[in-house]
Structures are given as structure tokens and as C-alpha cells.
Design a protein around this motif. Structure first.
Motif, PDB file in Angstrom:
ATOM      1  N   ASN A   1      32.870  33.206  36.868  1.00 27.90           N
ATOM      2  CA  ASN A   1      32.279  33.887  35.714  1.00 27.90           C
ATOM      3  C   ASN A   1      31.493  35.120  36.150  1.00 27.90           C
ATOM      4  OD1 ASN A   1      33.239  32.051  33.710  1.00 27.90           O
ATOM      5  ND2 ASN A   1      31.687  30.581  34.382  1.00 27.90           N
ATOM      6  N   ALA A   2      30.853  35.034  37.331  1.00 28.73           N
ATOM      7  CA  ALA A   2      30.132  36.191  37.854  1.00 28.73           C
ATOM      8  C   ALA A   2      31.104  37.310  38.226  1.00 28.73           C
ATOM      9  CB  ALA A   2      29.296  35.786  39.063  1.00 28.73           C
ATOM     10  N   VAL A   3      32.289  36.933  38.692  1.00 25.62           N
ATOM     11  CA  VAL A   3      33.309  37.941  38.993  1.00 25.62           C
ATOM     12  C   VAL A   3      33.807  38.579  37.703  1.00 25.62           C
ATOM     13  CG1 VAL A   3      35.591  38.336  40.010  1.00 25.62           C
ATOM     14  CG2 VAL A   3      33.992  36.740  41.109  1.00 25.62           C
TER      15      VAL A   3
ATOM     16  N   ASN B   1      31.519  42.487  48.352  1.00 29.68           N
ATOM     17  CA  ASN B   1      30.138  42.446  48.832  1.00 29.68           C
ATOM     18  C   ASN B   1      29.751  41.050  49.314  1.00 29.68           C
ATOM     19  OD1 ASN B   1      29.867  45.150  48.245  1.00 29.68           O
ATOM     20  ND2 ASN B   1      28.781  44.828  46.314  1.00 29.68           N
ATOM     21  N   VAL B   2      30.202  40.035  48.596  1.00 29.26           N
ATOM     22  CA  VAL B   2      29.894  38.665  49.017  1.00 29.26           C
ATOM     23  C   VAL B   2      30.482  38.383  50.395  1.00 29.26           C
ATOM     24  CG1 VAL B   2      30.308  36.229  48.541  1.00 29.26           C
ATOM     25  CG2 VAL B   2      29.656  37.751  46.673  1.00 29.26           C
ATOM     26  N   LEU B   3      31.747  38.725  50.581  1.00 36.06           N
ATOM     27  CA  LEU B   3      32.424  38.422  51.851  1.00 36.06           C
ATOM     28  C   LEU B   3      31.913  39.304  52.982  1.00 36.06           C
ATOM     29  CD1 LEU B   3      36.066  37.891  50.542  1.00 36.06           C
ATOM     30  CD2 LEU B   3      34.250  36.207  50.889  1.00 36.06           C
TER      31      LEU B   3
ATOM     32  N   GLN C   1      43.804  45.478  44.665  1.00 38.72           N
ATOM     33  CA  GLN C   1      44.514  46.754  44.753  1.00 38.72           C
ATOM     34  C   GLN C   1      43.537  47.936  44.760  1.00 38.72           C
ATOM     35  OE1 GLN C   1      47.036  46.164  41.344  1.00 38.72           O
ATOM     36  NE2 GLN C   1      48.789  45.491  42.584  1.00 38.72           N
ATOM     37  N   ASN C   2      42.399  47.783  44.060  1.00 41.06           N
ATOM     38  CA  ASN C   2      41.392  48.846  44.024  1.00 41.06           C
ATOM     39  C   ASN C   2      40.541  48.898  45.285  1.00 41.06           C
ATOM     40  OD1 ASN C   2      42.221  49.592  41.447  1.00 41.06           O
ATOM     41  ND2 ASN C   2      40.744  48.252  40.426  1.00 41.06           N
ATOM     42  N   GLU C   3      40.591  47.847  46.099  1.00 41.30           N
ATOM     43  CA  GLU C   3      39.816  47.794  47.344  1.00 41.30           C
ATOM     44  C   GLU C   3      40.774  47.791  48.536  1.00 41.30           C
ATOM     45  OE1 GLU C   3      36.672  47.991  47.534  1.00 41.30           O
ATOM     46  OE2 GLU C   3      35.774  47.253  45.684  1.00 41.30           O
ATOM     47  N   SER C   4      41.749  48.671  48.503  1.00 45.15           N
ATOM     48  CA  SER C   4      42.829  48.632  49.495  1.00 45.15           C
ATOM     49  C   SER C   4      42.336  48.847  50.925  1.00 45.15           C
ATOM     50  CB  SER C   4      43.888  49.684  49.154  1.00 45.15           C
ATOM     51  OG  SER C   4      43.304  50.980  49.093  1.00 45.15           O
ATOM     52  N   ASP C   5      41.142  49.436  51.096  1.00 47.14           N
ATOM     53  CA  ASP C   5      40.611  49.594  52.443  1.00 47.14           C
ATOM     54  C   ASP C   5      40.149  48.268  53.026  1.00 47.14           C
ATOM     55  OD1 ASP C   5      38.615  49.525  50.485  1.00 47.14           O
ATOM     56  OD2 ASP C   5      37.159  50.438  51.857  1.00 47.14           O
ATOM     57  N   SER C   6      39.804  47.319  52.151  1.00 43.71           N
ATOM     58  CA  SER C   6      39.294  46.018  52.603  1.00 43.71           C
ATOM     59  C   SER C   6      40.235  44.859  52.285  1.00 43.71           C
ATOM     60  CB  SER C   6      37.933  45.726  51.950  1.00 43.71           C
ATOM     61  OG  SER C   6      36.996  46.732  52.258  1.00 43.71           O
TER      62      SER C   6
END
Length: 489
Positions: free
Chosen positions: A416-418, A427-429, A330-335
């Protein structure tokens, strides 16, 4: 819900071979020349050289390669090849005629299989459920009749209908190499799982009735169940109650079930007799052409979002990971595109979920209420690339149906990293190039037939679907077991 912790794979230690002692080359050469076997070896080598030159102009053919073992993408058998070999060379199946109380009467009592509502709509149309009338405009118009609101727990009905019409079914048990038990164990236990008044005896009654009947059959007695198999239409943990007050049925732990191969939508990775099969999705192609048209549609789809998530929070679970993914999306709604499935509004799929997967390059797939979730297959059928956070969500579940190289069709991110903020999903994707994304999507699309359950009870013309692959896998397994020479009782 019972869960088993993930266990690391053993690391194989390779021993370095010892170097040979120095040889007296001259004396060894003399012995070698005068040894009679030397001349025999030279004669054999000469013959191989002659054969090599004589076959040097022979064109290479894919027929020179051994057949694939394991999962294959969209397997197609050409008509002319069908005539050249026995289609049932792996074995033939006899279907037991169980007492009707163990299958047909369970379906007839569909109004009473759920403590909250009727299950009759979900079990209609041979288990595919009601037609997906609200899907118009999301899928190609001519493919919309192949879409249904299919329930995730109906594989027992689907497998029973298909196997009754399979070309390798035999009517005489003496001609069979495999024996199918068409018991609707998942539907039978489902009515008791959330009941406050049900007892362990209620949850075990149907299974005990089935085992009492099957164990009295001569072909079961002959093999102790090693050549018998069954579809259990829920996750394995619903049938692994070890103590009476605990969740579920104790069916898998009952005497007589030990050696029976079990087809489940989620398996115990450490139980040889559990086999994971795909959750039913909503797409049930009518012909080979339906499959190829759908593959073309999802391949050419314009995707506007990098990733998506369809799911709901589990507020009663401490440090709920799905809730974290929902917030991040929801916080990355542009992506990221999100479908909040709070309540039951996403049960059996909706057009909003399908459209979300169709519009996204990647789809986030955390564990569900157990390690797996149906959304894995809804996502891949839409041509979206799954992102996993637990290896047991797919990699240790569906080996017969998925590519052998996880990186070729999916992304794995350490959960766990998330959680601790050292890894950003976006960033990963975003780090994957367009070509890398294209290749992964193409691998997913190639394997779409493996995730489908076709509409015709006889199956499709040449495309093998999930049922075909599961049955072939079982028959191959039984054939291999016959070569072992040892089986426990």
C-alpha cells in the motif's frame, strides 16, 4: 481464482505475576533447616557440584545440542553418521499400487492434458521436461546438463519417481507408518480447468475414483486417513470448489480427503493438512558436487543491478500491482532490470530470466495469479534476495524449507505504501549496506538445496533436497500425531 484475506496474528497478552506477601524470615529459616527434605535437597546439590567439577574439562561438542526442528540449510549427513543410526527412524512408507488410470495412463495421454497444446515435452525425462539447451553461456558449462525447462505443475510425477526408489520405502504395508497415494490429481484436472464444455463431474471424476479405491483399503480404514499423504501438483485453490459453477475441482472437500496430508505448491495457511512445498525449478543437480559448485558460482557472481522484476501485467485486474512494479522498474532502468513476460514467453523459465536474477541483488516478488509464484524459487536458486509484498507469498507457505527469520533472507515492503507513493522500492533497497546484502545473500545460498529436486531417483549422496525435507517432515508429523492420543474420524 479463490483467495482468502490475510488475517492478523493474535497478540498474546502477558499477565504480570503478583508479588508474594512479606515473610517472617527468621521463623521460615528455622522451619527450613529442620525440615527433612532440606537435607535431601542439599545432598542432591552437593552431588551436582561434584559432577560439575568432574566434567569441567570435557570439551563442548555440537553433539551436545538437540537436533534442529524445522527448516535447515543444505542438510548434509556424513557417511560415518549414517552407520550409527537408523536412517528410517522416523518411519517407513508404503506406496499404493493405484489403478493405472490414476497415474500411468494420464501420462500416456499427455497430448490431451491441455486444451491448447501437448504436454508431452513438459512431462518428459521423469517430469523434468526438455533439457535447457539454450542456457549455455549463462551457467557453468559442466552444470548445463543439470538444467531443464521444467514445468511448474509436475511435482506429482517427481515425488512419485523419488518415493518409489527411497530407502525408507517398504513393500509390505504392515511394516509401514505412512502410506503414499501416487495419484496425478493436478494433471488429471488440468485438462478441464479452461474448457468451456467441462462439468463439475468431469473435474471430480478422477478424484472420486481414487477415493473410492483408497477408502476400501484396510490401512486407510484403520486410521481414517491420518497416516496417508498425497502430492497435489497445483495450488490448493484448484481443488477447493465449494459449488458446482465455480472454478476447479472439489477434491479436497470430498468425503475421505479430510485427514489426508496434502503436499501442494501453494497451501491454505489455515488448513493443517495442507503442506507447502517448493515449486519445481529448472536446476536438478546430479551430485553433491553440482550443488556446491552452483552455490559457489552464485556467491561469486558480479551483480550489476540493485533489483529486478520478471513478470507480466494483468490488465483485467483493477489497480494491477504487477503492472505498477513493471512500470517502476522500467523507469529505474539504471537500478532495475526488467523481463516483460507478456503472453507465454516466460512459461517454465528462460535463460533471460535466469540471467536477470543472477545479475541482481534483489528480485521483486509480488503475488502471482494466486498468492505464490514459481519465480520465488527461480530467484533464490540464482542467489538473488526476494522482496515480498504479501506475507502469504512465502512466510506462511514454506515453513519446512525457509529460514525461520524472514528478515535474514528477504525484504518485506508494504504494497500500500508503494501504491500511494510513500515508499520507494529503490530507496528501501538502496538503504541496505553491502554487508547486510552479503549476509542475506549468504542465507539464501545456504538454503538453495532446500529448493531443489535432484536428478537421481535415489536422491543425492548426502545433500538433502526439497523431496527429502518434505518426506522427513511428513514422517515426523505422523509420528507426532501418534503421540496425541486423539484424532477425529
Amino acid at each position: 481464482m479463490l483467495s482468502i484475506p490475510e488475517q492478523p496474528l493474535p497478540v498474546l497478552q502477558q499477565k504480570r505475576p503478583k508479588s508474594p506477601e512479606p515473610l517472617n524470615l527468621l521463623s521460615s529459616l528455622k522451619q527450613l533447616i529442620h525440615h527433612p527434605r532440606t537435607w535431601l535437597l542439599m545432598a542432591i546439590l552437593s552431588l551436582q557440584v561434584i559432577l560439575l567439577f568432574s566434567l569441567g574439562t570435557r570439551p563442548f561438542s555440537r553433539q551436545d545440542l538437540p537436533p534442529p526442528y524445522g527448516s535447515v540449510a543444505g542438510s548434509i549427513v556424513l557417511p560415518e553418521q549414517q552407520e550409527e543410526h537408523d536412517e528410517c527412524c522416523s518411519g517407513r512408507v508404503f506406496v499404493y499400487d493405484l489403478p493405472k488410470t490414476l497415474n500411468q495412463e494420464i501420462l500416456q495421454n499427455c497430448d490431451n492434458l491441455n486444451p491448447w497444446s501437448s504436454r508431452c515435452d513438459a512431462l518428459a525425462n521423469d517430469g523434468f521436461g526438455q533439457p535447457a539447451n539454450g542456457i549455455a553461456g549463462v551457467v557453468p558449462e559442466n552444470l548445463s546438463p543439470a538444467w531443464y525447462w521444467t514445468d511448474q505443475f509436475v511435482s506429482e510425477v517427481i515425488f512419485h519417481n523419488r518415493i518409489m526408489h527411497h530407502k525408507c520405502r517398504v513393500m509390505e504395508p504392515e511394516n509401514a507408518t505412512a502410506f503414499y497415494i501416487p495419484f496425478y490429481v493436478g494433471l488429471a484436472v488440468g485438462k478441464y480447468l479452461w474448457s468451456n464444455t467441462s462439468t463439475a463431474q468431469d473435474r471430480d471424476r478422477h478424484c472420486e475414483t481414487m477415493l473410492s479405491w483408497v477408502q476400501d483399503q484396510p490401512y486407510y480404514k484403520r486410521s481414517d486417513g491420518w497416516d496417508h499423504f498425497i502430492t497435489m501438483g497445483r495450488i490448493t485453490w484448484d481443488f477447493r470448489r465449494s459449488r458446482d459453477p465455480e472454478w476447479g475441482s472439489g477434491c479436497i472437500y470430498k468425503p475421505g480427503m479430510r485427514n489426508i496430508t496434502r503436499l501442494l505448491i501453494e497451501r491454505n495457511p489455515w488448513d493443517y493438512f495442507d503442506v507447502g512445498v517448493p515449486y519445481p525449478t529448472g536446476f536438478h543437480p546430479r551430485t553433491d558436487a553440482d550443488v556446491t559448485e552452483w552455490q559457489s558460482f552464485v556467491r561469486n557472481r558480479s551483480r550489476t543491478k540493485l533489483f529486478c522484476f520478471a513478470g507480466a501485467k494483468r490488465s483485467l485486474i483493477r489497480n494491477d500491482f504487477r503492472g505498477l512494479l513493471l512500470s517502476q522498474c522500467q523507469n529505474e532502468s539504471d537500478s532495475c532490470r526488467v523481463v516483460d513476460c507478456g503472453g507465454s514467453k516466460c512459461s517454465n523459465g528462460t535463460s533471460a530470466i535466469l540471467e536477470t536474477f543472477l545479475d541482481s541483488d534483489f528480485c521483486l516478488q509480488p503475488r502471482g495469479d494466486s498468492f505464490t509464484r514459481r519465480s520465488i524459487f527461480d530467484c533464490m536458486v540464482a542467489g538473488s534476495i526476494p522482496v515480498f509484498f504479501w506475507r502469504r507469498t512465502a512466510y506462511f507457505q514454506y515453513e519446512w524449507f525457509l529460514p525461520g527469520e524472514p528478515d535474514s533472507y528477504s525484504v518485506f515492503i508494504d504494497r500500500n505504501a508503494v501504491k500511494n507513493g510513500t515508499a520507494s522500492i529503490k530507496n528501501v533497497l538502496a538503504g541496505y549496506s553491502r554487508e547486510e546484502v552479503r549476509k542475506m545473500r549468504e542465507k539464501v545460498i545456504d538454503y538453495i538445496p532446500n529448493f531443489l529436486y535432484a536428478k537421481p531417483q535415489e536422491g543425492l549422496e548426502t545433500v538433502k533436497d526439497a523431496f527429502d525435507i518434505a518426506l522427513e517432515g511428513v514422517l515426523r508429523r505422523f509420528k507426532e500425531q501418534g503421540e496425541w492420543g486423539f484424532k477425529w474420524k
